[in-house]
Design a protein around this motif. Structure first.
Motif, PDB file in Angstrom:
ATOM      1  N   ASN A 245       0.822  -1.207   0.000  1.00  0.00           N
ATOM      2  CA  ASN A 245       0.000   0.000   0.000  1.00  0.00           C
ATOM      3  C   ASN A 245       0.856   1.257   0.000  1.00  0.00           C
ATOM      4  O   ASN A 245       0.557   2.220  -0.717  1.00  0.00           O
ATOM      5  CB  ASN A 245      -0.932  -0.002   1.213  1.00  0.00           C
ATOM      6  CG  ASN A 245      -2.103  -0.937   1.038  1.00  0.00           C
ATOM      7  OD1 ASN A 245      -2.562  -1.178  -0.071  1.00  0.00           O
ATOM      8  ND2 ASN A 245      -2.593  -1.487   2.136  1.00  0.00           N
ATOM      9  N   ALA A 246       1.914   1.259   0.801  1.00  0.00           N
ATOM     10  CA  ALA A 246       2.801   2.424   0.829  1.00  0.00           C
ATOM     11  C   ALA A 246       3.399   2.687  -0.550  1.00  0.00           C
ATOM     12  O   ALA A 246       3.486   3.840  -0.990  1.00  0.00           O
ATOM     13  CB  ALA A 246       3.913   2.217   1.862  1.00  0.00           C
ATOM     14  N   LEU A 247       3.807   1.640  -1.236  1.00  0.00           N
ATOM     15  CA  LEU A 247       4.390   1.795  -2.573  1.00  0.00           C
ATOM     16  C   LEU A 247       3.351   2.275  -3.575  1.00  0.00           C
ATOM     17  O   LEU A 247       3.634   3.144  -4.417  1.00  0.00           O
ATOM     18  CB  LEU A 247       4.986   0.471  -3.033  1.00  0.00           C
ATOM     19  CG  LEU A 247       6.304   0.063  -2.352  1.00  0.00           C
ATOM     20  CD1 LEU A 247       6.616  -1.390  -2.612  1.00  0.00           C
ATOM     21  CD2 LEU A 247       7.445   0.955  -2.816  1.00  0.00           C
ATOM     22  N   ALA A 248       2.145   1.736  -3.516  1.00  0.00           N
ATOM     23  CA  ALA A 248       1.102   2.153  -4.453  1.00  0.00           C
ATOM     24  C   ALA A 248       0.801   3.640  -4.316  1.00  0.00           C
ATOM     25  O   ALA A 248       0.716   4.373  -5.315  1.00  0.00           O
ATOM     26  CB  ALA A 248      -0.172   1.336  -4.224  1.00  0.00           C
ATOM     27  N   TRP A 249       0.654   4.109  -3.079  1.00  0.00           N
ATOM     28  CA  TRP A 249       0.381   5.536  -2.870  1.00  0.00           C
ATOM     29  C   TRP A 249       1.588   6.384  -3.256  1.00  0.00           C
ATOM     30  O   TRP A 249       1.431   7.528  -3.693  1.00  0.00           O
ATOM     31  CB  TRP A 249      -0.021   5.795  -1.423  1.00  0.00           C
ATOM     32  CG  TRP A 249      -1.371   5.253  -1.061  1.00  0.00           C
ATOM     33  CD1 TRP A 249      -1.662   4.282  -0.145  1.00  0.00           C
ATOM     34  CD2 TRP A 249      -2.630   5.644  -1.627  1.00  0.00           C
ATOM     35  NE1 TRP A 249      -3.014   4.043  -0.097  1.00  0.00           N
ATOM     36  CE2 TRP A 249      -3.639   4.874  -0.996  1.00  0.00           C
ATOM     37  CE3 TRP A 249      -3.005   6.572  -2.600  1.00  0.00           C
ATOM     38  CZ2 TRP A 249      -4.991   5.004  -1.309  1.00  0.00           C
ATOM     39  CZ3 TRP A 249      -4.344   6.705  -2.919  1.00  0.00           C
ATOM     40  CH2 TRP A 249      -5.324   5.938  -2.280  1.00  0.00           C
ATOM     41  N   THR A 250       2.796   5.861  -3.121  1.00  0.00           N
ATOM     42  CA  THR A 250       3.991   6.606  -3.528  1.00  0.00           C
ATOM     43  C   THR A 250       3.968   6.876  -5.029  1.00  0.00           C
ATOM     44  O   THR A 250       4.242   8.002  -5.481  1.00  0.00           O
ATOM     45  CB  THR A 250       5.265   5.824  -3.151  1.00  0.00           C
ATOM     46  OG1 THR A 250       5.330   5.698  -1.721  1.00  0.00           O
ATOM     47  CG2 THR A 250       6.512   6.537  -3.651  1.00  0.00           C
TER      48      THR A 250
ATOM     49  N   PRO B  42      -0.941   6.795   5.394  1.00  0.00           N
ATOM     50  CA  PRO B  42      -0.347   5.748   6.236  1.00  0.00           C
ATOM     51  C   PRO B  42      -1.077   4.421   6.042  1.00  0.00           C
ATOM     52  O   PRO B  42      -2.302   4.354   6.205  1.00  0.00           O
ATOM     53  CB  PRO B  42      -0.543   6.283   7.659  1.00  0.00           C
ATOM     54  CG  PRO B  42      -1.692   7.254   7.550  1.00  0.00           C
ATOM     55  CD  PRO B  42      -1.597   7.844   6.185  1.00  0.00           C
ATOM     56  N   PRO B  43      -0.367   3.367   5.675  1.00  0.00           N
ATOM     57  CA  PRO B  43      -1.040   2.075   5.447  1.00  0.00           C
ATOM     58  C   PRO B  43      -1.835   1.609   6.662  1.00  0.00           C
ATOM     59  O   PRO B  43      -2.990   1.196   6.529  1.00  0.00           O
ATOM     60  CB  PRO B  43       0.118   1.129   5.126  1.00  0.00           C
ATOM     61  CG  PRO B  43       1.184   2.019   4.557  1.00  0.00           C
ATOM     62  CD  PRO B  43       1.067   3.294   5.335  1.00  0.00           C
TER      63      PRO B  43
ATOM     64  N   LEU C 229      -9.946   0.266   5.215  1.00  0.00           N
ATOM     65  CA  LEU C 229     -10.268  -1.028   5.807  1.00  0.00           C
ATOM     66  C   LEU C 229      -9.287  -1.256   6.959  1.00  0.00           C
ATOM     67  O   LEU C 229      -8.988  -0.336   7.699  1.00  0.00           O
ATOM     68  CB  LEU C 229     -10.175  -2.115   4.741  1.00  0.00           C
ATOM     69  CG  LEU C 229     -11.143  -1.929   3.548  1.00  0.00           C
ATOM     70  CD1 LEU C 229     -10.858  -2.959   2.470  1.00  0.00           C
ATOM     71  CD2 LEU C 229     -12.584  -2.005   4.009  1.00  0.00           C
ATOM     72  N   ILE C 230      -8.788  -2.449   7.137  1.00  0.00           N
ATOM     73  CA  ILE C 230      -7.730  -2.652   8.132  1.00  0.00           C
ATOM     74  C   ILE C 230      -6.507  -1.839   7.723  1.00  0.00           C
ATOM     75  O   ILE C 230      -5.816  -1.260   8.548  1.00  0.00           O
ATOM     76  CB  ILE C 230      -7.379  -4.147   8.246  1.00  0.00           C
ATOM     77  CG1 ILE C 230      -8.624  -4.946   8.623  1.00  0.00           C
ATOM     78  CG2 ILE C 230      -6.281  -4.347   9.288  1.00  0.00           C
ATOM     79  CD1 ILE C 230      -9.297  -4.522   9.901  1.00  0.00           C
ATOM     80  N   THR C 231      -6.230  -1.815   6.434  1.00  0.00           N
ATOM     81  CA  THR C 231      -5.199  -0.940   5.879  1.00  0.00           C
ATOM     82  C   THR C 231      -5.866   0.076   4.955  1.00  0.00           C
ATOM     83  O   THR C 231      -7.022  -0.088   4.566  1.00  0.00           O
ATOM     84  CB  THR C 231      -4.150  -1.751   5.096  1.00  0.00           C
ATOM     85  OG1 THR C 231      -4.821  -2.558   4.115  1.00  0.00           O
ATOM     86  CG2 THR C 231      -3.351  -2.641   6.035  1.00  0.00           C
ATOM     87  N   LEU C 232      -5.110   1.108   4.599  1.00  0.00           N
ATOM     88  CA  LEU C 232      -5.656   2.182   3.760  1.00  0.00           C
ATOM     89  C   LEU C 232      -5.386   1.846   2.303  1.00  0.00           C
ATOM     90  O   LEU C 232      -4.315   2.121   1.771  1.00  0.00           O
ATOM     91  CB  LEU C 232      -5.017   3.515   4.141  1.00  0.00           C
ATOM     92  CG  LEU C 232      -5.640   4.764   3.502  1.00  0.00           C
ATOM     93  CD1 LEU C 232      -7.101   4.893   3.879  1.00  0.00           C
ATOM     94  CD2 LEU C 232      -4.870   6.001   3.917  1.00  0.00           C
ATOM     95  N   ARG C 233      -6.378   1.284   1.646  1.00  0.00           N
ATOM     96  CA  ARG C 233      -6.252   0.855   0.261  1.00  0.00           C
ATOM     97  C   ARG C 233      -6.910   1.856  -0.686  1.00  0.00           C
ATOM     98  O   ARG C 233      -7.782   2.618  -0.276  1.00  0.00           O
ATOM     99  CB  ARG C 233      -6.931  -0.502   0.064  1.00  0.00           C
ATOM    100  CG  ARG C 233      -6.203  -1.690   0.652  1.00  0.00           C
ATOM    101  CD  ARG C 233      -6.922  -2.969   0.271  1.00  0.00           C
ATOM    102  NE  ARG C 233      -6.098  -4.158   0.478  1.00  0.00           N
ATOM    103  CZ  ARG C 233      -6.379  -5.345  -0.038  1.00  0.00           C
ATOM    104  NH1 ARG C 233      -7.458  -5.507  -0.807  1.00  0.00           N
ATOM    105  NH2 ARG C 233      -5.592  -6.380   0.191  1.00  0.00           N
ATOM    106  N   PRO C 234      -6.539   1.845  -1.950  1.00  0.00           N
ATOM    107  CA  PRO C 234      -7.309   2.573  -2.965  1.00  0.00           C
ATOM    108  C   PRO C 234      -8.528   1.746  -3.352  1.00  0.00           C
ATOM    109  O   PRO C 234      -8.394   0.579  -3.737  1.00  0.00           O
ATOM    110  CB  PRO C 234      -6.323   2.713  -4.129  1.00  0.00           C
ATOM    111  CG  PRO C 234      -5.370   1.574  -3.967  1.00  0.00           C
ATOM    112  CD  PRO C 234      -5.293   1.269  -2.494  1.00  0.00           C
TER     113      PRO C 234
END
Length: 465
Positions: free
Chosen positions: A267-272, A322-323, A432-437
């Motif tokens: 997730n961090a990489l995708a948002w980057t 933040p993931p 969700l549990i993590t911050l997804r797109p």
């Protein structure tokens, strides 16, 4: 002395409090709560009392200064235990401390440095597959691609396992459990009532259990033991009982590390990549640093200190997105935070998405500015103003692994390509549990030295303003 008044907060429903709002838009509820009521916000979800904390000093009280008064015995972690059992993320007390001490050596920086070649080579293998998409101009979901990359890295590095054949099944199962756990509702309290939703959840957990079971069974049968985390778990002996871990304990720890260790980094990489495509000055500076540091050779562990701006880009991405966007704790005994009394069994909510945008600590908080993480500017920031990996004794054990991996992946990909957003594709937050797109992030590939790609993206960006 604590104030007699309770903290301010939304009025909410007479019976449900803010339960409907948190189910419909949890991030919006917490963001608006801070905006409307300040650093300590009173919330209620049915009969559950909660406090949202946004100020670093108050967060430090819970995660560090008085952390023994706050445990994980609340509904949030009860929900997570349905998937992860009693692994490192969900366990507490002396059991957690013993497990943390056991696993810590695998995550020391020197050990992580030994995984750098694996991280880079895995990225280069992915780029071989990307070359065909670059030639055809085909678009792809970079969030899915980052997940497809980070999962095998964690499996190989920590468990010496090849999960490439199971990658699609793991991804689908993880998406299902992430969605269901993130959208937990009161109806789910009646867990014994069979519903299609629950059958899908249990099927997804069974899929993940089967993958983990294959990894563990293969190691038990092997005549040679690798010096990795799985061997440490299988060989561990409790000093008090002289017994090893139960099969369930091993399963819980392997599943926790496998899922948490790749999902957050992906997730961090995708948002980057999303942020770089929208901020071309930062993207150009990143490419300049990588070119001057590496030339045409692949990055390695010795290059990490020189790739400072690359790291700052990743840190700023994790500030904005933040993931692990929120964590919670349960108050065991009475306390005082921000001048307000904290009663036992109060649920404490720490939302890094909110704190990372606190205007008292972040100038122009919505702006993407990697230079915030220069040494000089970081020194002026208080502890717990930035907490993508949590903080205190329970800071994420894999933070050095994740940061190193992200730094190497970004540098390796940026040597070859610039990524561009597909015009018109919606990019929405899905907490969700993590911050997804919510709908993924569709992008196209362009050569790293393609100035026309940068120019066309800048034109689109200006038109969108």
């Amino acid at each position: 002395m604590a104030r007699s008044a309770t903290p301010p907060g939304p009025r909410g429903h007479l019976v449900l409090g803010s339960l409907r709002e948190v189910q419909r838009d949890p991030l919006g509820l917490l963001r608006d709560g801070f905006r409307d009521h300040g650093d300590v916000v009173r919330l209620r979800f049915g009969t559950t009392r909660a406090l949202l904390l946004a100020h670093p000093e108050h967060i430090g009280r819970v995660l560090h200064d008085n952390h023994r008064n706050y445990d994980k015995h609340n509904v949030d972690y009860a929900v997570l235990r349905r998937l992860l059992g009693n692994g490192l993320l969900t366990s507490d007390g002396e059991f957690w401390r013993r497990q943390r001490r056991l696993m810590a050596p695998m995550f020391h920086r020197q050990r992580v440095a030994g995984f750098c070649n694996l991280m880079v080579n895995s990225t280069l293998e992915m780029l071989e597959r990307w070359d065909a998409m670059a030639r055809s101009g085909e678009s792809f979901d970079v969030a899915a691609e980052m997940t497809r990359l980070t999962l095998p890295i964690v499996a190989k590095a920590l468990f010496s396992a090849d999960v490439s054949d199971d990658a699609e099944a793991i991804g689908a199962a993880l998406t299902e459990v992430n969605r269901q756990l993130g959208e937990f509702s009161l109806l789910d309290m009646f867990w014994m009532i069979p519903t299609p939703r629950k059958r899908r959840f249990r099927a997804a957990v069974q899929t993940l259990d089967e993958v983990v079971g294959k990894i563990i069974d293969a190691r038990r049968r092997a005549t040679h033991r690798n010096e990795d985390l799985l061997s440490m778990l299988l060989d561990a002996v409790d000093e008090d009982t002289n017994k090893g871990m139960t099969p369930r304990q091993v399963r819980d720890e392997v599943l926790t590390v496998l899922l948490a260790g790749h999902e957050t980094t992906a997730n961090a990489l995708a948002w980057t990549w999303y942020l770089l495509a929208r901020n071309l000055a930062a993207e150009n500076k990143l490419h300049d640093e990588i070119a001057s540091t590496l030339g045409e050779r692949a990055p390695g562990a010795p290059d990490l200190p020189q790739l400072r701006y690359t790291r700052m880009v990743i840190e700023e991405s994790m500030r904005l997105y933040p993931p692990a966007w929120a964590i919670s704790r349960n108050a065991i005994g009475e306390d005082e935070i921000g001048g307000y009394p904290v009663r036992p069994r109060t649920n404490i909510i720490i939302c890094s998405f909110v704190t990372h945008r606190h205007p008292s600590f972040w100038e122009e908080p919505e702006r993407f500015d990697p230079e915030r993480f220069s040494s000089e500017r970081s020194q002026r920031r208080p502890d717990f103003a930035y907490l993508p990996f949590g903080g205190g004794p329970r800071i994420c054990i894999g933070n050095a692994f994740a940061t190193t991996e992200a730094q190497l992946v970004v540098a390796t990909i940026a040597q070859h390509y610039r990524l561009r957003l597909v015009p018109g594709h919606p990019v929405e937050l899905h907490p969700l549990i993590t911050l997804r797109p919510r709908h993924g992030i569709r992008m196209t590939l362009h050569p790293a030295d393609d100035a026309n790609a940068a120019d066309s993206a800048e034109t689109r960006e200006r038109a969108a303003r």
